[in-house]
Design an enzyme around this catalytic site. Structure first.
Site, PDB file in Angstrom:
ATOM      1  CE  LYS A   1       2.972   7.113  45.971  1.00  0.00           C
ATOM      2  NZ  LYS A   1       2.313   8.393  46.249  1.00  0.00           N
TER       3      LYS A   1
ATOM      4  CD1 TRP B   1       8.176  10.159  44.720  1.00  0.00           C
ATOM      5  CD2 TRP B   1       6.862  11.949  44.956  1.00  0.00           C
ATOM      6  NE1 TRP B   1       6.878   9.772  44.446  1.00  0.00           N
ATOM      7  CE2 TRP B   1       6.045  10.856  44.583  1.00  0.00           C
ATOM      8  CE3 TRP B   1       6.255  13.202  45.157  1.00  0.00           C
ATOM      9  CZ2 TRP B   1       4.673  10.965  44.413  1.00  0.00           C
ATOM     10  CZ3 TRP B   1       4.881  13.317  44.983  1.00  0.00           C
ATOM     11  CH2 TRP B   1       4.100  12.201  44.616  1.00  0.00           C
TER      12      TRP B   1
ATOM     13  CG  HIS C   1      10.388  10.478  53.327  1.00  0.00           C
ATOM     14  ND1 HIS C   1       9.767  11.205  52.326  1.00  0.00           N
ATOM     15  CD2 HIS C   1      11.380  11.270  53.795  1.00  0.00           C
ATOM     16  CE1 HIS C   1      10.369  12.377  52.198  1.00  0.00           C
ATOM     17  NE2 HIS C   1      11.355  12.431  53.077  1.00  0.00           N
TER      18      HIS C   1
ATOM     19  CD  GLU D   1       9.971   9.484  48.336  1.00  0.00           C
ATOM     20  OE1 GLU D   1       9.154   8.934  49.094  1.00  0.00           O
ATOM     21  OE2 GLU D   1      10.088  10.718  48.238  1.00  0.00           O
TER      22      GLU D   1
ATOM     23  CG  HIS E   1       6.741   5.629  48.094  1.00  0.00           C
ATOM     24  ND1 HIS E   1       7.353   6.744  47.536  1.00  0.00           N
ATOM     25  CD2 HIS E   1       5.672   6.119  48.767  1.00  0.00           C
ATOM     26  CE1 HIS E   1       6.687   7.838  47.872  1.00  0.00           C
ATOM     27  NE2 HIS E   1       5.665   7.478  48.620  1.00  0.00           N
TER      28      HIS E   1
ATOM     29  CG  ASP F   1       6.009  11.563  53.648  1.00  0.00           C
ATOM     30  OD1 ASP F   1       5.052  12.345  53.831  1.00  0.00           O
ATOM     31  OD2 ASP F   1       6.346  11.151  52.525  1.00  0.00           O
TER      32      ASP F   1
ATOM     33  CG  ASP G   1       1.828   9.199  53.138  1.00  0.00           C
ATOM     34  OD1 ASP G   1       2.917   8.740  53.510  1.00  0.00           O
ATOM     35  OD2 ASP G   1       1.643   9.645  51.995  1.00  0.00           O
TER      36      ASP G   1
ATOM     37  CG  ASP H   1       7.438   6.927  51.761  1.00  0.00           C
ATOM     38  OD1 ASP H   1       6.734   5.986  52.182  1.00  0.00           O
ATOM     39  OD2 ASP H   1       7.115   8.108  51.874  1.00  0.00           O
TER      40      ASP H   1
ATOM     41  CG  ASP I   1       2.599   6.420  49.808  1.00  0.00           C
ATOM     42  OD1 ASP I   1       3.052   6.333  50.957  1.00  0.00           O
ATOM     43  OD2 ASP I   1       2.739   7.432  49.097  1.00  0.00           O
TER      44      ASP I   1
END
Length: 418
Positions: free
Chosen positions: A224, A181, A284, A222, A260, A325, A294, A257, A292
């Site tokens: 995004k 990524w 993830h 990955e 994302h 993640d 997290d 993810d 995003d």
């Protein structure tokens, strides 16, 4: 309600509770090392800001500053989580001997030897990630840069990470997913959207030309939507990474993810879509709030739905590689780790306690009224009693029994890191 009474409630629906708990004990879930030190790593100046769309907010006491402190925190986490954890490392967490240092394009397996020793002593596998951010060679692009020297540096870094991933897999006897990524993109409207993507494609091709055993080391790509500083255009979009993985199925897999994507998209729906075509995918699991961000994973609706699709689609048979993640520096970092991991375990157990075949039959027969009623009634079954029993069988504290240990660890260990 006792465990035995709760078990009977589930068994009346045709659910094998004992089998669900035994299966969950075998499902590997990767614990991300970067929650413990705010994604700082050990290979660059910790006083410099993070770059490449990475940002951590908060300044709670006790951030791990050394490999020893980070490993001690991970040990505390491992003592409080059930299931089968494995580690997940970024390349920036290389551990150098005194007086030694290697730039990211020169990293070697030996720089992760102490992590291998750590994992072996605890029976853990390990996943890996190249670190294409927070480095002077980000210009700000990496694998898609028009600067040939910059691009070459990051390709060499990717190849080094392939070698390290293969080493981790061989040493630990477990699959190592290696996630590619980058935060490559532009803050404002670009004049050329295709050029960077063609360079990115060629760069990944070069990285994956490095020899590796795909049965052991599994590179992932990955996507995004956007990041801080690259709001207008991201090189590695969903369409790009899925197309790349589809065209190169013999040497890489797609990684999703769930932070994302656009706010109205859900990864739970994408899991069965991808598994219709890919033998394997990687995840993830995080918690986005509007983007995003997290946040720590909760036992919320989307986490539950992700777990349901993993279970229903046969993902527990090695088809879905699961990792966490997230990183939150505004609260106790060890507690954040434990909370998120336990919540994903809860979601998986809850999914495994769902009478999926009965619900599928109702759907196939068009009995949608009954399907809705059954799905709603499942929400109030005594899941907590089954969860507590699962924790006890794993030799870990049940809910309500572990937080005092975190506070004790903070008082005795974390407070001394100020």
């Amino acid at each position: 309600m006792s465990y035995e009474e709760a078990k009977k409630r589930y068994e009346s629906l045709g659910v094998n509770v004992e089998a669900a708990m035994e299966t969950l004990k075998t499902v590997p879930v990767s614990l991300h090392c970067w929650q413990g030190d705010d994604v700082r790593g050990f290979d660059t100046d910790p006083s410099k800001p993070l770059t490449g769309g990475i940002q951590t907010t908060g300044n709670y006491l006790g951030r791990a500053r050394t490999p020893e402190e980070l490993m001690a925190d991970i040990d505390k986490v491992l003592s409080l989580i059930p299931g089968k954890p494995k580690m997940n490392l970024h390349a920036s967490y290389a551990i150098f001997e005194k007086g030694e240092w290697a730039d990211r394009n020169k990293l070697e397996p030996k720089h992760f030897k102490k992590w291998v020793e750590f994992c072996k002593a605890r029976g853990l596998g390990c996943d890996f990630n190249p670190t294409f951010f927070s480095h002077p060679k980000c210009d700000p692009l990496t694998l898609s840069s028009p600067n040939e020297e910059t691009r070459k540096f990051w390709i060499e870094h990717g190849k080094a990470c392939i070698r390290i991933s293969n080493y981790l897999a061989e040493e630990l006897g477990d699959i190592c997913t290696m996630n590619i990524w980058t935060g490559d993109g532009f803050k404002d409207v670009p004049a050329d959207r295709m050029g960077p993507r063609m360079r990115y494609r060629e760069s990944i091709d070069e990285i994956l030309s490095e020899p590796y055993d795909f049965a052991k080391a599994k590179p992932c790509v990955e996507s995004k939507v956007f990041g801080i500083g690259v709001e207008a255009y991201t090189v590695g979009s969903a369409e790009f990474t899925l197309s790349y993985a589809a065209m190169n199925r013999e040497k890489c897999i797609p990684l999703m993810d769930n932070g994302h994507y656009h706010p109205t998209e859900v990864v739970s729906d994408k899991i069965p879509a991808l598994l219709s075509f890919f033998p394997e995918i990687a995840l993830h699991v995080t918690r986005p709030i509007r983007w995003d961000s997290d946040h720590v994973v909760l036992f919320d609706d989307e986490t539950k739905e992700i777990a349901k699709e993993i279970v229903r689609c046969g993902g527990l048979e090695g088809r879905v590689h699961i990792a966490l993640d997230y990183f939150d520096a505004s609260i106790n970092r060890v507690s954040a780790w434990v909370t998120g991991y336990r919540n994903l375990q809860k979601a998986l157990l809850s999914a495994m306690l769902t009478p999926a075949q009965e619900l599928k039959q109702l759907q196939d027969e068009g009995r949608f009224t009954e399907l809705m009623v059954r799905q709603e009634e499942l929400k109030t079954l005594p899941f907590g009693d089954i969860w507590d029993e699962y924790c006890r069988r794993c030799g870990k504290p049940a809910d309500g029994e572990w937080f005092a240990q975190i506070m004790d660890y903070e008082k005795k260990v974390l407070v001394n890191r100020q």
